[in-house]
Design a protein around this motif. Structure first.
Motif, PDB file in Angstrom:
ATOM      1  N   THR A  22      -1.244  15.543   0.276  1.00 32.28           N
ATOM      2  CA  THR A  22      -1.057  14.679  -0.898  1.00 32.28           C
ATOM      3  C   THR A  22      -1.117  13.198  -0.528  1.00 32.28           C
ATOM      4  N   GLY A  23      -1.538  12.932   0.697  1.00 33.20           N
ATOM      5  CA  GLY A  23      -1.712  11.546   1.093  1.00 33.20           C
ATOM      6  C   GLY A  23      -0.481  10.895   1.702  1.00 33.20           C
ATOM      7  N   ASN A  24       0.514  11.687   2.019  1.00 33.16           N
ATOM      8  CA  ASN A  24       1.720  11.133   2.641  1.00 33.16           C
ATOM      9  C   ASN A  24       1.531  11.089   4.160  1.00 33.16           C
ATOM     10  N   VAL A  25       1.336   9.905   4.701  1.00 38.72           N
ATOM     11  CA  VAL A  25       1.105   9.755   6.143  1.00 38.72           C
ATOM     12  C   VAL A  25       2.295   9.053   6.817  1.00 38.72           C
ATOM     13  N   LEU A  44      -6.106   4.431   9.027  1.00 47.47           N
ATOM     14  CA  LEU A  44      -6.930   5.577   8.655  1.00 47.47           C
ATOM     15  C   LEU A  44      -8.390   5.169   8.889  1.00 47.47           C
ATOM     16  N   LYS A  49      -8.906   2.129   6.225  1.00 45.16           N
ATOM     17  CA  LYS A  49      -7.707   1.604   5.584  1.00 45.16           C
ATOM     18  C   LYS A  49      -6.589   1.488   6.636  1.00 45.16           C
TER      19      LYS A  49
END
Length: 242
Positions: A22-25, A44, A49
């Protein structure tokens, strides 16, 4: 994967694998140290990014008490000591001493009392459930006059310049408690004196009333005697008029 990781972070970092979809890094750092303070960058490359965040790790100081703890012989005493700002102390070592005598040792979630002085044996404890909030206070039960002195709370491995807190324990003799009781007794004696005075006052009033009643009875009796004097006899000799 960790070939290029800084050794100081070894086994102290991880990502939220379930959140990557879900894009949680985000990254989690365990057992944060003062040396972890700095600016962190998340990049990223495939998306070209990146983002950065500043981490500030405050040093927690050991805070004792500038006011003495005063108890009476036989009472329980709590010697206050905590970390400011609050810090998890569950895995730390906490050493309590009194004039260089070992009072209590806590280490990594357990109490280690093998070296505890016999005078304190079976009478000390720390608040295990409060350690996570930095509360490292000591509870001392059934205090004796021998317990009086200067206590030191020490966290030897704490990354701070202030690793010790100091608390003075003052123990008053049991007589002081009895004196408090005597004060009550004195108050009771005053109450008894008041009762005696009140009783005397009522006695005097009752005596005055009794005298007044007796005087009234005598007065009524004399009035009756005057009213019922025997009449003069008809045979009484008349005094002739000249």
């Amino acid at each position: 994967m960790f070939d290029h990781q800084n050794p100081s972070y070894y086994l102290r970092t991880r990502l939220f694998m379930d959140g990557l979809m879900t894009g949680n890094v985000s990254m989690k750092i365990f057992k944060v140290k003062v040396s972890d303070t700095g600016r962190y960058q998340c990049a990223l490359p495939s998306l070209q990014k990146e983002a950065s965040i500043q981490l500030i790790v405050a040093q927690s100081d050991v805070i004792g008490s500038d006011k003495p703890v005063t108890v009476t012989v036989g009472d329980n005493a709590i010697l206050p000591c905590h970390l400011e700002p609050p810090s998890d102390m569950t895995t730390q070592t906490v050493e309590w001493t009194c004039d260089k005598t070992i009072v209590h040792v806590y280490r990594n979630r357990k109490d280690y009392l093998d070296l505890q002085d016999e005078n304190f044996r079976g009478r000390t404890s720390v608040f295990h459930e409060e350690m996570i909030r930095g509360n490292i206070s000591l509870k001392l039960t059934n205090v004796t006059e021998l317990d009086a002195g200067s206590f030191t709370c020490n966290v030897p491995k704490l990354q701070s310049q202030v690793r010790r807190g100091f608390i003075n324990l003052t123990v008053e003799p049991e007589e002081s408690r009895n004196k408090g009781g005597q004060t009550d007794d004195i108050g009771g004696g005053t109450g008894n004196n008041t009762g005696v005075i009140t009783g005397i006052a009522f006695g005097v009033i009752a005596g005055i009333v009794a005298l007044a009643v007796l005087w009234m009875k005598r007065r009524n009796r004399k009035g009756q005697e005057r009213e019922y004097l025997p009449p003069q006899s008809d045979n009484a000799k008349a005094i002739p008029l000249e």
